[in-house]
Write a protein that holds these residues in place. Structure first.
Motif, PDB file in Angstrom:
ATOM      1  N   VAL A  49      21.712  58.830  66.111  1.00 46.57           N
ATOM      2  CA  VAL A  49      21.744  58.677  64.796  1.00 46.57           C
ATOM      3  C   VAL A  49      21.093  57.518  64.501  1.00 46.57           C
ATOM      4  O   VAL A  49      21.199  56.451  64.706  1.00 46.57           O
ATOM      5  CB  VAL A  49      23.106  58.721  64.135  1.00 46.57           C
ATOM      6  N   GLN A  50      20.016  57.750  63.394  1.00 49.92           N
ATOM      7  CA  GLN A  50      19.478  56.602  62.878  1.00 49.92           C
ATOM      8  C   GLN A  50      19.433  56.555  61.291  1.00 49.92           C
ATOM      9  O   GLN A  50      19.189  57.605  60.728  1.00 49.92           O
ATOM     10  CB  GLN A  50      17.818  56.642  63.283  1.00 49.92           C
ATOM     11  N   VAL A  51      19.718  55.414  60.845  1.00 48.99           N
ATOM     12  CA  VAL A  51      19.795  55.216  59.582  1.00 48.99           C
ATOM     13  C   VAL A  51      18.543  54.871  59.121  1.00 48.99           C
ATOM     14  O   VAL A  51      18.129  53.714  59.460  1.00 48.99           O
ATOM     15  CB  VAL A  51      21.069  54.458  58.767  1.00 48.99           C
ATOM     16  N   CYS A  52      17.878  55.215  57.967  1.00 45.55           N
ATOM     17  CA  CYS A  52      16.585  54.889  57.485  1.00 45.55           C
ATOM     18  C   CYS A  52      16.877  54.747  55.926  1.00 45.55           C
ATOM     19  O   CYS A  52      17.666  55.189  55.246  1.00 45.55           O
ATOM     20  CB  CYS A  52      15.640  55.936  57.426  1.00 45.55           C
ATOM     21  N   GLY A  53      15.815  53.765  55.361  1.00 46.58           N
ATOM     22  CA  GLY A  53      15.783  53.693  53.857  1.00 46.58           C
ATOM     23  C   GLY A  53      15.212  54.963  53.345  1.00 46.58           C
ATOM     24  O   GLY A  53      14.719  56.005  54.031  1.00 46.58           O
ATOM     25  N   HIS A  54      15.010  54.872  51.885  1.00 46.28           N
ATOM     26  CA  HIS A  54      14.225  56.019  51.123  1.00 46.28           C
ATOM     27  C   HIS A  54      12.856  56.410  51.483  1.00 46.28           C
ATOM     28  O   HIS A  54      12.296  57.508  51.335  1.00 46.28           O
ATOM     29  CB  HIS A  54      14.478  55.832  49.776  1.00 46.28           C
ATOM     30  N   GLN A  55      11.990  55.147  52.068  1.00 45.71           N
ATOM     31  CA  GLN A  55      10.845  55.456  52.392  1.00 45.71           C
ATOM     32  C   GLN A  55      10.373  54.349  53.484  1.00 45.71           C
ATOM     33  O   GLN A  55      10.866  53.518  53.766  1.00 45.71           O
ATOM     34  CB  GLN A  55       9.944  55.304  51.154  1.00 45.71           C
ATOM     35  N   MET A  93       8.834  65.733  53.157  1.00 45.54           N
ATOM     36  CA  MET A  93       8.300  64.420  53.405  1.00 45.54           C
ATOM     37  C   MET A  93       6.972  64.297  52.540  1.00 45.54           C
ATOM     38  O   MET A  93       6.039  65.003  52.709  1.00 45.54           O
ATOM     39  CB  MET A  93       7.722  64.111  54.905  1.00 45.54           C
ATOM     40  N   GLU A  94       6.871  63.197  51.695  1.00 50.96           N
ATOM     41  CA  GLU A  94       5.656  63.015  50.765  1.00 50.96           C
ATOM     42  C   GLU A  94       5.292  61.809  50.939  1.00 50.96           C
ATOM     43  O   GLU A  94       5.938  60.764  50.999  1.00 50.96           O
ATOM     44  CB  GLU A  94       6.124  63.294  49.419  1.00 50.96           C
ATOM     45  N   VAL A  95       3.769  61.730  51.022  1.00 50.16           N
ATOM     46  CA  VAL A  95       3.219  60.315  51.023  1.00 50.16           C
ATOM     47  C   VAL A  95       2.777  59.961  49.397  1.00 50.16           C
ATOM     48  O   VAL A  95       2.188  60.738  48.906  1.00 50.16           O
ATOM     49  CB  VAL A  95       1.802  60.255  51.867  1.00 50.16           C
ATOM     50  N   ARG A  96       2.759  58.617  49.333  1.00 51.30           N
ATOM     51  CA  ARG A  96       2.739  58.225  47.747  1.00 51.30           C
ATOM     52  C   ARG A  96       2.374  56.769  48.017  1.00 51.30           C
ATOM     53  O   ARG A  96       2.578  56.155  48.871  1.00 51.30           O
ATOM     54  CB  ARG A  96       4.022  58.101  47.044  1.00 51.30           C
ATOM     55  N   GLN A  97       1.645  56.310  46.823  1.00 50.83           N
ATOM     56  CA  GLN A  97       0.882  54.875  46.749  1.00 50.83           C
ATOM     57  C   GLN A  97       2.202  54.169  46.286  1.00 50.83           C
ATOM     58  O   GLN A  97       2.975  54.417  45.423  1.00 50.83           O
ATOM     59  CB  GLN A  97      -0.031  54.930  45.773  1.00 50.83           C
ATOM     60  N   ALA A 109       3.204  54.938  51.622  1.00 47.60           N
ATOM     61  CA  ALA A 109       4.537  55.101  51.916  1.00 47.60           C
ATOM     62  C   ALA A 109       4.960  56.627  52.216  1.00 47.60           C
ATOM     63  O   ALA A 109       4.510  57.399  51.405  1.00 47.60           O
ATOM     64  CB  ALA A 109       5.619  54.305  51.307  1.00 47.60           C
ATOM     65  N   LEU A 110       5.717  56.881  53.096  1.00 51.62           N
ATOM     66  CA  LEU A 110       6.154  58.227  53.351  1.00 51.62           C
ATOM     67  C   LEU A 110       7.715  58.307  52.687  1.00 51.62           C
ATOM     68  O   LEU A 110       8.692  57.512  53.287  1.00 51.62           O
ATOM     69  CB  LEU A 110       6.415  58.537  54.771  1.00 51.62           C
ATOM     70  N   ARG A 111       7.965  59.075  51.891  1.00 54.43           N
ATOM     71  CA  ARG A 111       9.117  59.324  51.115  1.00 54.43           C
ATOM     72  C   ARG A 111       9.917  60.147  52.239  1.00 54.43           C
ATOM     73  O   ARG A 111       9.573  61.360  52.584  1.00 54.43           O
ATOM     74  CB  ARG A 111       9.275  60.018  49.780  1.00 54.43           C
ATOM     75  N   LEU A 112      11.382  59.769  52.637  1.00 53.20           N
ATOM     76  CA  LEU A 112      12.172  60.615  53.606  1.00 53.20           C
ATOM     77  C   LEU A 112      13.134  61.353  52.951  1.00 53.20           C
ATOM     78  O   LEU A 112      13.568  61.240  51.836  1.00 53.20           O
ATOM     79  CB  LEU A 112      12.486  59.632  54.511  1.00 53.20           C
ATOM     80  N   PRO A 113      13.324  62.483  53.571  1.00 52.59           N
ATOM     81  CA  PRO A 113      14.349  63.355  53.026  1.00 52.59           C
ATOM     82  C   PRO A 113      15.761  63.110  53.601  1.00 52.59           C
ATOM     83  O   PRO A 113      15.948  61.868  54.239  1.00 52.59           O
ATOM     84  CB  PRO A 113      14.129  64.766  53.774  1.00 52.59           C
ATOM     85  N   ALA A 114      16.788  63.565  52.976  1.00 50.46           N
ATOM     86  CA  ALA A 114      18.211  63.049  53.156  1.00 50.46           C
ATOM     87  C   ALA A 114      18.605  63.102  54.809  1.00 50.46           C
ATOM     88  O   ALA A 114      19.116  62.199  55.144  1.00 50.46           O
ATOM     89  CB  ALA A 114      19.213  63.898  52.347  1.00 50.46           C
ATOM     90  N   PRO A 187      -1.682  56.172  64.885  1.00 50.97           N
ATOM     91  CA  PRO A 187      -0.713  56.925  64.192  1.00 50.97           C
ATOM     92  C   PRO A 187      -0.520  56.825  62.591  1.00 50.97           C
ATOM     93  O   PRO A 187      -0.548  55.930  62.233  1.00 50.97           O
ATOM     94  CB  PRO A 187       0.587  56.658  64.711  1.00 50.97           C
ATOM     95  N   ALA A 188      -0.989  58.030  62.008  1.00 54.52           N
ATOM     96  CA  ALA A 188      -0.444  58.187  60.513  1.00 54.52           C
ATOM     97  C   ALA A 188       0.185  59.364  60.100  1.00 54.52           C
ATOM     98  O   ALA A 188       0.064  60.242  60.984  1.00 54.52           O
ATOM     99  CB  ALA A 188      -2.168  58.043  59.984  1.00 54.52           C
ATOM    100  N   LEU A 189       0.748  59.352  58.914  1.00 53.23           N
ATOM    101  CA  LEU A 189       1.657  60.421  58.788  1.00 53.23           C
ATOM    102  C   LEU A 189       1.229  61.136  57.727  1.00 53.23           C
ATOM    103  O   LEU A 189       0.708  60.324  56.497  1.00 53.23           O
ATOM    104  CB  LEU A 189       3.014  59.715  58.426  1.00 53.23           C
ATOM    105  N   LEU A 190       1.107  62.510  57.631  1.00 56.02           N
ATOM    106  CA  LEU A 190       0.641  63.177  56.782  1.00 56.02           C
ATOM    107  C   LEU A 190      -0.791  63.039  56.070  1.00 56.02           C
ATOM    108  O   LEU A 190      -1.098  61.802  56.166  1.00 56.02           O
ATOM    109  CB  LEU A 190       1.816  63.338  55.407  1.00 56.02           C
ATOM    110  N   PRO A 191      -1.475  64.071  55.571  1.00 53.57           N
ATOM    111  CA  PRO A 191      -2.719  63.908  55.064  1.00 53.57           C
ATOM    112  C   PRO A 191      -2.406  62.780  53.839  1.00 53.57           C
ATOM    113  O   PRO A 191      -1.701  62.788  52.935  1.00 53.57           O
ATOM    114  CB  PRO A 191      -3.113  64.956  54.422  1.00 53.57           C
ATOM    115  N   GLN A 192      -3.537  61.901  53.643  1.00 54.98           N
ATOM    116  CA  GLN A 192      -3.510  61.037  52.533  1.00 54.98           C
ATOM    117  C   GLN A 192      -3.971  61.817  51.214  1.00 54.98           C
ATOM    118  O   GLN A 192      -4.833  62.749  51.330  1.00 54.98           O
ATOM    119  CB  GLN A 192      -4.754  59.924  52.671  1.00 54.98           C
ATOM    120  N   ARG A 193      -3.335  61.543  50.017  1.00 52.98           N
ATOM    121  CA  ARG A 193      -3.697  62.134  48.893  1.00 52.98           C
ATOM    122  C   ARG A 193      -4.476  61.549  47.900  1.00 52.98           C
ATOM    123  O   ARG A 193      -4.326  60.164  47.842  1.00 52.98           O
ATOM    124  CB  ARG A 193      -2.243  62.557  48.307  1.00 52.98           C
TER     125      ARG A 193
END
Length: 193
Positions: A49-55, A93-97, A109-114, A187-193
């Protein structure tokens, strides 16, 4: 563990987002309990189990800690698994500025799900949930139901990677990549928007 049953997954990694709105912590607790039951029944070998922040930053160079580097690298592997299996980790998972007022910088940053569930067998990444498989969004609960019934995943695994250490966090190896490839991208996560 009961009998000599072969587990469906050697290891289940759960990524739990911290500081969620009311109601989500009960869902997370119920999921942890279900996975513990799967371990007890011998359907899953072990859980981590790993606890993460929101992004998190969307690339290794934008992280500031070894834990952040490890998480970015792990999530990049999840993204590679999704790409190889014609799945998508969006919209969970969504990438946002992000504008960081403390450092006066801007980064992706990548927004993480619950909850995120990653399954491994023989060191290979077998399944990441939640994901969209082209037909429907598969939730962590859906996959836990499959695991409870002993259902192995139908996806192509992402082969074992280089050990994830702070010094090697920028190296995400796929089965096809040459080690220490100077042309390999970070490594990069999800396409840049």
């Amino acid at each position: 563990m009961q009998g000599e049953r072969e587990p469906v997954a050697d290891r289940a990694e759960l990524y739990l987002r911290s500081l969620l709105p009311e109601g989500y912590s009960q869902q997370q607790a119920a999921t942890l309990e279900r996975v513990a039951d799967l371990v007890e029944r011998g359907l899953v070998g072990e859980r981590d189990v790993q606890v993460c922040g929101h992004q998190i930053p969307a690339s290794v160079t934008e992280t500031r800690t070894a834990v952040g580097e490890r998480l970015v690298t792990r999530l990049a592997a999840f993204q590679e698994w999704a790409k190889r299996n014609d799945c998508s980790l969006a919209p969970a998972m969504e990438v946002r500025q992000v504008d960081d007022s403390l450092t006066d910088t801007r980064y992706r940053a990548l927004r993480l799900p619950a909850l995120v569930l990653a399954e491994y067998r023989d060191g290979d990444l077998r399944c990441v949930t939640p994901h969209h498989d082209g037909d429907a969004v598969r939730s962590v609960e859906d996959r836990l139901d499959d695991l409870a019934s002993g259902e192995p995943t139908r996806f192509e695994p992402l082969r074992r990677m280089t050990p994830l250490t702070p010094t090697a966090a920028t190296d995400v190896e796929s089965a096809d990549a040459e080690p220490d490839d100077p042309d390999a991208e970070e490594p990069a996560l999800l396409p840049q928007r």
